[in-house]
Write a protein that holds these residues in place. Structure first.
Motif, PDB file in Angstrom:
ATOM      1  N   LEU A 124     -19.530   2.839  28.076  1.00 58.47           N
ATOM      2  CA  LEU A 124     -20.396   3.958  28.436  1.00 58.47           C
ATOM      3  C   LEU A 124     -20.359   4.213  29.946  1.00 58.47           C
ATOM      4  O   LEU A 124     -20.283   5.363  30.394  1.00 58.47           O
ATOM      5  CB  LEU A 124     -21.831   3.686  27.965  1.00 58.47           C
ATOM      6  CG  LEU A 124     -22.818   4.823  28.207  1.00 58.47           C
ATOM      7  CD1 LEU A 124     -22.429   6.062  27.399  1.00 58.47           C
ATOM      8  CD2 LEU A 124     -24.235   4.411  27.822  1.00 58.47           C
ATOM      9  N   LEU A 125     -20.395   3.120  30.739  1.00 54.60           N
ATOM     10  CA  LEU A 125     -20.344   3.286  32.202  1.00 54.60           C
ATOM     11  C   LEU A 125     -19.044   3.971  32.616  1.00 54.60           C
ATOM     12  O   LEU A 125     -19.042   4.866  33.459  1.00 54.60           O
ATOM     13  CB  LEU A 125     -20.476   1.916  32.886  1.00 54.60           C
ATOM     14  CG  LEU A 125     -21.896   1.337  32.895  1.00 54.60           C
ATOM     15  CD1 LEU A 125     -21.856  -0.141  33.287  1.00 54.60           C
ATOM     16  CD2 LEU A 125     -22.797   2.109  33.851  1.00 54.60           C
ATOM     17  N   ASP A 126     -17.928   3.549  31.995  1.00 53.76           N
ATOM     18  CA  ASP A 126     -16.641   4.188  32.288  1.00 53.76           C
ATOM     19  C   ASP A 126     -16.674   5.669  31.911  1.00 53.76           C
ATOM     20  O   ASP A 126     -16.076   6.513  32.583  1.00 53.76           O
ATOM     21  CB  ASP A 126     -15.512   3.508  31.494  1.00 53.76           C
ATOM     22  CG  ASP A 126     -14.943   2.300  32.220  1.00 53.76           C
ATOM     23  OD1 ASP A 126     -15.400   2.001  33.333  1.00 53.76           O
ATOM     24  OD2 ASP A 126     -14.031   1.657  31.649  1.00 53.76           O
ATOM     25  N   TYR A 127     -17.343   5.962  30.818  1.00 48.38           N
ATOM     26  CA  TYR A 127     -17.420   7.332  30.304  1.00 48.38           C
ATOM     27  C   TYR A 127     -18.256   8.206  31.247  1.00 48.38           C
ATOM     28  O   TYR A 127     -17.900   9.337  31.568  1.00 48.38           O
ATOM     29  CB  TYR A 127     -18.045   7.266  28.914  1.00 48.38           C
ATOM     30  CG  TYR A 127     -18.102   8.547  28.140  1.00 48.38           C
ATOM     31  CD1 TYR A 127     -16.937   9.218  27.774  1.00 48.38           C
ATOM     32  CD2 TYR A 127     -19.332   9.076  27.726  1.00 48.38           C
ATOM     33  CE1 TYR A 127     -16.996  10.381  27.036  1.00 48.38           C
ATOM     34  CE2 TYR A 127     -19.398  10.235  26.986  1.00 48.38           C
ATOM     35  CZ  TYR A 127     -18.226  10.895  26.643  1.00 48.38           C
ATOM     36  OH  TYR A 127     -18.288  12.043  25.911  1.00 48.38           O
ATOM     37  N   VAL A 128     -19.357   7.648  31.725  1.00 48.13           N
ATOM     38  CA  VAL A 128     -20.251   8.371  32.645  1.00 48.13           C
ATOM     39  C   VAL A 128     -19.576   8.552  34.002  1.00 48.13           C
ATOM     40  O   VAL A 128     -19.715   9.600  34.657  1.00 48.13           O
ATOM     41  CB  VAL A 128     -21.579   7.576  32.812  1.00 48.13           C
ATOM     42  CG1 VAL A 128     -22.432   8.125  33.949  1.00 48.13           C
ATOM     43  CG2 VAL A 128     -22.372   7.591  31.512  1.00 48.13           C
ATOM     44  N   GLY A 129     -18.831   7.529  34.426  1.00 44.85           N
ATOM     45  CA  GLY A 129     -18.234   7.514  35.773  1.00 44.85           C
ATOM     46  C   GLY A 129     -18.933   6.434  36.581  1.00 44.85           C
ATOM     47  O   GLY A 129     -20.173   6.415  36.671  1.00 44.85           O
ATOM     48  N   LEU A 130     -18.143   5.530  37.170  1.00 45.05           N
ATOM     49  CA  LEU A 130     -18.765   4.397  37.871  1.00 45.05           C
ATOM     50  C   LEU A 130     -19.402   4.834  39.187  1.00 45.05           C
ATOM     51  O   LEU A 130     -20.402   4.264  39.620  1.00 45.05           O
ATOM     52  CB  LEU A 130     -17.741   3.285  38.100  1.00 45.05           C
ATOM     53  CG  LEU A 130     -17.116   2.690  36.834  1.00 45.05           C
ATOM     54  CD1 LEU A 130     -16.341   1.419  37.158  1.00 45.05           C
ATOM     55  CD2 LEU A 130     -18.150   2.391  35.757  1.00 45.05           C
TER      56      LEU A 130
END
Ligand SMILES: CCCCCCC[C@H](O)CC(=O)SCCNC(=O)CCNC(=O)[C@H](O)C(C)(C)COP(=O)([O-])OP(=O)([O-])OC[C@H]1O[C@@H](n2cnc3c(N)ncnc32)[C@H](O)[C@@H]1OP(=O)([O-])[O-]
Ligand SMILES: NC(=O)c1ccc[n+]([C@@H]2O[C@H](COP(=O)([O-])OP(=O)(O)OC[C@H]3O[C@@H](n4cnc5c(N)ncnc54)[C@H](O)[C@@H]3O)[C@@H](O)[C@H]2O)c1
Length: 286
Positions: free
Chosen positions: A233-239
């Protein structure tokens, strides 16, 4: 349907089980979890003895297992009811019951304990079984909350003791957490992973070690029903975006440990690894 019937037949007498270290399983506790564990072990061709404190409880366990199997076959054998009945019968033939754990563990490769969540009661059970079970027998607890090492300390087989944490309802939930204590041997850990896979479940390793992002993501998806694990999810949102959010919260509440800066997140952002949009974050996407 023919394909599925073939699959089922293979499952019930699979060579994987014939060649596996764990063929004979004793499940102690025929409640919610023990019944489910006995069911999935029997479906996958293991011979199972289910143990509880009274014949009445065991009758009820068998009824519940049969009820669950009927739900399974209602869908899987929708157009072949006789094959479905035959399947239920074959699975039930793989399960026997007993009120005397000490006598049945003498022929078992694995004891799965699913009794009341009370350390003293679990320790008393394992201490008794340790004296009568064969040397090769592996013991596991399905405990939700108790440290495996504390339960294992009641026995002299620390190398052959671990945890298999199944999820409720067992026939439906794919996740099993395979946990070990400091003394658990690699051989035991491997045998437990193989057993979990033979059940058609997805094991995640809960060794006392740095967590693996893959295990955490799988556990949150299969165990808690999240559509994505936290790292995915973090990767999907953008770090970078995630870092802005966390830094903002930290500024407002510096005393809250949940918002403390994450060195790993900061490092990935500094390296330009911002998640899916740049092709790499916690995971690689190229
Ligand atoms: C205070 C601290 C507390 C800590 C607690 C810790 C607890 C523990 O350690 C960890 C856990 O387990 S945490 C808990 C983790 N567990 C969770 O998070 C569970 C969350 N829940 C879910 O994922 C879903 O509700 C289910 C997948 C269970 C059911 O799916 P659904 O979409 O809601 O629908 P449905 O209408 O119901 O069933 C549809 C069909 O599925 C099939 N089928 C279902 N049950 C079956 C069975 N027993 N047998 C066989 N088959 C079964 C059947 O084909 C049925 O059709 P039917 O025509 O009705 O026969
Ligand atoms: N309920 C859940 O969702 C869930 C999920 C994962 C793990 N667990 C864990 O699994 C274990 C069992 O939970 P459950 O929900 O199946 O409980 P449950 O109350 O449904 O069943 C426990 C069974 O154990 C039997 N029992 C108690 N002492 C016994 C003994 N000395 N010998 C033989 N049988 C004995 C009881 O008669 C009962 O039938 C607990 O450790 C629990 O934390 C529960």
């Amino acid at each position: 349907m023919a394909f599925f019937t073939h699959q089922i037949t293979r499952t019930l007498c699979s060579s994987a089980v014939r060649n596996a270290a764990i063929k004979h399983v004793t499940v102690i506790g025929g409640g919610l979890m023990g019944s489910g564990i006995a069911q999935v072990a029997a479906v996958t061709g293991h011979s199972v003895v289910l143990v509880d404190t009274s014949e009445d409880i065991l009758k009820n366990s068998a009824k519940n297992i049969q009820g669950s199997l009927k739900r399974v076959v209602k869908k899987k054998f929708a157009d072949k009811p006789e094959a479905g009945e035959e399947f239920v019968q074959k699975v039930m033939n793989n399960i026997s019951t007993s009120t005397d754990a000490a006598s049945v563990v003498q022929k078992t490769d694995l004891v799965v304990e699913a009794i009341v969540e009370n350390l003293k009661v679990k320790q008393a059970l394992f201490s008794t079984l340790d004296k009568v079970a064969p040397a090769h027998t592996i013991f596991v607890s399905n405990t939700s909350s108790l440290p495996i090492a504390d339960i294992a300390s009641s026995t002299a087989r620390l190398d052959r003791f671990g945890g298999l944490h199944f999820f409720n309802p067992v026939p439906m939930m794919k996740l099993v957490e395979v946990s070990i204590a400091a003394g658990t041997s690699q051989q035991t850990f491997d045998a437990l992973l193989d057993f979990t896979k033979a059940l058609g479940k997805h094991p995640v390793s809960c060794k006392v070690s740095h967590g693996s992002k893959e295990d955490i993501d799988v556990a949150m998806k299969l165990g808690a029903g999240y559509p994505m694990g936290p790292f995915e999810l973090l990767d999907y949102v953008g770090l970078d975006t995630s870092k802005f959010i966390i830094d903002g919260w930290y500024e407002k509440e510096p005393e809250n440990p949940l918002f403390a800066p994450s060195p790993l997140l900061n490092k990935l952002v500094a390296e330009g690894k911002l998640g899916k949009k740049t092709g790499e974050g916690f995971y690689k996407y190229k």
